[in-house]
Design a protein around this motif. Sequence first.
Motif, PDB file in Angstrom:
ATOM      1  N   GLY A 221      27.918 -27.559 -23.072  1.00 54.74           N
ATOM      2  CA  GLY A 221      27.308 -28.402 -22.062  1.00 54.74           C
ATOM      3  C   GLY A 221      26.747 -27.649 -20.871  1.00 54.74           C
ATOM      4  N   HIS A 222      26.082 -28.430 -20.010  1.00 50.58           N
ATOM      5  CA  HIS A 222      25.368 -27.866 -18.860  1.00 50.58           C
ATOM      6  C   HIS A 222      26.316 -27.179 -17.881  1.00 50.58           C
ATOM      7  N   ARG A 223      27.469 -27.796 -17.620  1.00 45.42           N
ATOM      8  CA  ARG A 223      28.386 -27.200 -16.642  1.00 45.42           C
ATOM      9  C   ARG A 223      28.891 -25.851 -17.118  1.00 45.42           C
ATOM     10  N   ALA A 224      29.235 -25.728 -18.389  1.00 44.93           N
ATOM     11  CA  ALA A 224      29.696 -24.445 -18.925  1.00 44.93           C
ATOM     12  C   ALA A 224      28.580 -23.407 -18.851  1.00 44.93           C
ATOM     13  N   GLU A 225      27.354 -23.826 -19.125  1.00 47.26           N
ATOM     14  CA  GLU A 225      26.214 -22.909 -19.023  1.00 47.26           C
ATOM     15  C   GLU A 225      26.070 -22.400 -17.592  1.00 47.26           C
ATOM     16  N   THR A 226      26.207 -23.304 -16.616  1.00 46.39           N
ATOM     17  CA  THR A 226      26.104 -22.918 -15.205  1.00 46.39           C
ATOM     18  C   THR A 226      27.236 -21.995 -14.812  1.00 46.39           C
ATOM     19  N   ASP A 227      28.459 -22.296 -15.277  1.00 41.36           N
ATOM     20  CA  ASP A 227      29.616 -21.454 -14.956  1.00 41.36           C
ATOM     21  C   ASP A 227      29.440 -20.042 -15.511  1.00 41.36           C
ATOM     22  N   LEU A 228      28.947 -19.943 -16.738  1.00 34.70           N
ATOM     23  CA  LEU A 228      28.747 -18.628 -17.343  1.00 34.70           C
ATOM     24  C   LEU A 228      27.661 -17.852 -16.599  1.00 34.70           C
ATOM     25  N   ALA A 229      26.585 -18.529 -16.225  1.00 36.81           N
ATOM     26  CA  ALA A 229      25.508 -17.849 -15.496  1.00 36.81           C
ATOM     27  C   ALA A 229      26.014 -17.324 -14.159  1.00 36.81           C
ATOM     28  N   ARG A 230      26.839 -18.109 -13.477  1.00 39.09           N
ATOM     29  CA  ARG A 230      27.377 -17.652 -12.188  1.00 39.09           C
ATOM     30  C   ARG A 230      28.324 -16.475 -12.388  1.00 39.09           C
ATOM     31  N   LEU A 231      29.163 -16.559 -13.425  1.00 36.45           N
ATOM     32  CA  LEU A 231      30.088 -15.458 -13.701  1.00 36.45           C
ATOM     33  C   LEU A 231      29.320 -14.175 -13.988  1.00 36.45           C
ATOM     34  N   ARG A 232      28.222 -14.274 -14.715  1.00 39.15           N
ATOM     35  CA  ARG A 232      27.413 -13.084 -15.010  1.00 39.15           C
ATOM     36  C   ARG A 232      26.809 -12.504 -13.730  1.00 39.15           C
ATOM     37  N   ARG A 233      26.330 -13.380 -12.849  1.00 39.33           N
ATOM     38  CA  ARG A 233      25.757 -12.882 -11.591  1.00 39.33           C
ATOM     39  C   ARG A 233      26.800 -12.149 -10.759  1.00 39.33           C
ATOM     40  N   ILE A 234      28.026 -12.656 -10.769  1.00 30.28           N
ATOM     41  CA  ILE A 234      29.091 -12.027  -9.984  1.00 30.28           C
ATOM     42  C   ILE A 234      29.524 -10.714 -10.610  1.00 30.28           C
ATOM     43  N   ALA A 235      29.638 -10.691 -11.941  1.00 30.92           N
ATOM     44  CA  ALA A 235      30.175  -9.508 -12.623  1.00 30.92           C
ATOM     45  C   ALA A 235      29.157  -8.383 -12.736  1.00 30.92           C
ATOM     46  N   ARG A 236      27.871  -8.729 -12.717  1.00 29.11           N
ATOM     47  CA  ARG A 236      26.837  -7.719 -12.970  1.00 29.11           C
ATOM     48  C   ARG A 236      26.942  -6.506 -12.036  1.00 29.11           C
ATOM     49  N   PRO A 237      27.055  -6.680 -10.702  1.00 27.28           N
ATOM     50  CA  PRO A 237      27.128  -5.492  -9.834  1.00 27.28           C
ATOM     51  C   PRO A 237      28.465  -4.764  -9.893  1.00 27.28           C
ATOM     52  N   LEU A 238      29.463  -5.362 -10.533  1.00 28.09           N
ATOM     53  CA  LEU A 238      30.791  -4.757 -10.575  1.00 28.09           C
ATOM     54  C   LEU A 238      31.010  -3.924 -11.827  1.00 28.09           C
ATOM     55  N   LEU A 239      30.396  -4.331 -12.926  1.00 27.33           N
ATOM     56  CA  LEU A 239      30.627  -3.656 -14.201  1.00 27.33           C
ATOM     57  C   LEU A 239      29.933  -2.305 -14.230  1.00 27.33           C
ATOM     58  N   GLY A 240      30.612  -1.319 -14.767  1.00 27.82           N
ATOM     59  CA  GLY A 240      30.036   0.013 -14.903  1.00 27.82           C
ATOM     60  C   GLY A 240      29.999   0.813 -13.623  1.00 27.82           C
ATOM     61  N   ASP A 241      30.571   0.288 -12.555  1.00 26.19           N
ATOM     62  CA  ASP A 241      30.609   1.006 -11.272  1.00 26.19           C
ATOM     63  C   ASP A 241      32.008   1.572 -11.076  1.00 26.19           C
ATOM     64  N   ARG A 242      32.126   2.876 -11.172  1.00 29.82           N
ATOM     65  CA  ARG A 242      33.443   3.502 -11.068  1.00 29.82           C
ATOM     66  C   ARG A 242      34.045   3.362  -9.669  1.00 29.82           C
ATOM     67  N   GLY A 243      33.202   3.089  -8.689  1.00 29.70           N
ATOM     68  CA  GLY A 243      33.702   2.969  -7.322  1.00 29.70           C
ATOM     69  C   GLY A 243      34.124   1.574  -6.944  1.00 29.70           C
ATOM     70  N   THR A 244      34.084   0.620  -7.909  1.00 31.16           N
ATOM     71  CA  THR A 244      34.404  -0.766  -7.582  1.00 31.16           C
ATOM     72  C   THR A 244      35.825  -0.909  -7.056  1.00 31.16           C
ATOM     73  N   ALA A 245      36.799  -0.278  -7.736  1.00 34.90           N
ATOM     74  CA  ALA A 245      38.196  -0.428  -7.330  1.00 34.90           C
ATOM     75  C   ALA A 245      38.417   0.100  -5.919  1.00 34.90           C
TER      76      ALA A 245
END
Length: 598
Positions: free
Chosen positions: A356-380
């Motif tokens: 459904g639409h809400r799950a699609e929106t939730d996944l899109a938001r999660l991707r936007r949040i995770a994108r700058p964090l993944l693969g960055d060794r300095g995140t922690a």
Amino acid sequence: MSSPAPLDLVAELILDGVPADDAVATLIMDGHEPAGVVGLRGLQPVAARRRAVIDQVLAVDPVLERVAATVEEAARLEQRVLFADPDDLARFEEAELRHRPGSAALAYQLLAHRRWRSAAAAEIFAGARAVITASVHQVLVDRAIARWSRLGRAALTAMVAAIERCAALIAPGWRDRPDSDVPLSEDGEPLLGPLLTMITNHPPAERTFDRMVDELAWRRSAHHRLLSTLDERDRDRLSAAWRTLIESEPRLTGLIDLLHRQLDGLHRPDHLPHPDALHHPDALHHRDDLPHHDDPHHPDKRLADRHVTAGYLGADLIDPIAEIADLDQLEHGLAQDYPGAGLDDLDEDAVARLLGHRAETDLARLRRIARPLLGDRGTALRARRRLPAAALRRALTPELRRRLAAAGEHDQDDPEAIVLIIDGASADPITGVAGQAVALTVHGLLHRLGRTIRTEVLIIDEHGSPRVLSPTDLANLHRGPRSVAPTGRPGSRAPSPRPDELRPEASANSPAGSALDPGPWVAAIRRAVARTGAERAAIMILTGDRTLDRRPLDRLARQTGWTVAAIPPPPPSARPGDRITLATRRTAEALINHLAGD
């Protein structure tokens, strides 16, 4: 209020006790409930509910178990033929067969669309297909025809009213209306009754118009897949039965076309019909510009000519094996429990269609949040530096924020000083982070109050000697190493403690619970207040787990009239994040009490 930055969310998870190196993965899987971020585990119950709906239509696991051996034999024969072929494509297909999915439904779907090289394998698989056709597809067709034959005039009239009401509610921007997510009932929306039965498996709070439209869109796409799978005979049977059903209700065809165009508009907003079309639905019937594609969102137009593409409104007409296969693949991605797993493994279209639409929106938001964090060794490391700010956000309740703003309205012509003393050598790691959070409060918030306030921060080292942080160092304390000038030696420089160094381990010089003599601090406190030029001052002390001898400080308070507040440490039994928040809140309360003159 703006959403927290991704690093702030990671910092708050670290406050909750999640190891810094695991915080990003935890955010992706579990989300962040206070910020309204839904993780992948939050989507799994939605997928489980979709599976339950499919199982209610027809449980296909027993049928798949019956044909499992036949499917396996066909795959082995095909692999033998491919093994003898030296072509590179044959190697690829052989590997694909060898590593076919463990899901019986998904494996069957992949083989059902295969161009077989082995005639013997194709013949064997045809036997499995015949069992599926007889035990699944024909059963569903027979049930649908029997159910349609039992529908009376009253049921058809109610269905027309429900479709008409649903079409009236779907308009450009309808998902943004506040009532689109309000629970529905037949009492509140009596005309929607025939459609509301589609979401009875949802929890009452989730039986909303938004969910109902998602259910309609999924059932329509699943119905289209079934029609594409059925043989000519079964499609003709369905078409004849549906034509007989709708002959008694001429308005039904035009309204269904309108509803389908609106469902298409969920994914292509430019195809949403004008609201006036509701009053002239026949004008949409058999229009050439209606979208028609091979994907499940847009049923193929050639099937529309059979007048049966709306059969899902009156019966459970889906292809359960195809839907279970898609769901198995989606749930595999949601689990992220295999090497190399990532958010890119999840198909957004599959999430939108199945969940459904809400799950699609939730996944899109999660991707936007995770994108700058993944693969960055300095995140922690960068998230650790945001711990003080995260603690401050939690500590300042709406009431404290209101009182802080009110304190700024008091007339105060004379300058005043705030001296914050942090026991940097405490064995309690909470003190350092809480001290930084309060230091940020002093520096980042008080200057906005319009009052003449000067701040000084002293850090007590393991020898009991205070060191001073300049305003510039204080402003950047959470960003990284800075230098400080030791008290009593203006102009000299020494390495500034990093944020993680303000959370020291226990040492021989500062055992847990040891007494803390503030006598040597008095001169440093006087110099700190003198640097501000203020007459009025408040001294606030975070001592962590060490006992404070208040007598020298009480004498200082009597001699100068300054306020001295020792912040009691939080209970050691509480979680680290809660202890940091509590220590920060207590210090902020003491600060606000002083500013308010309490």
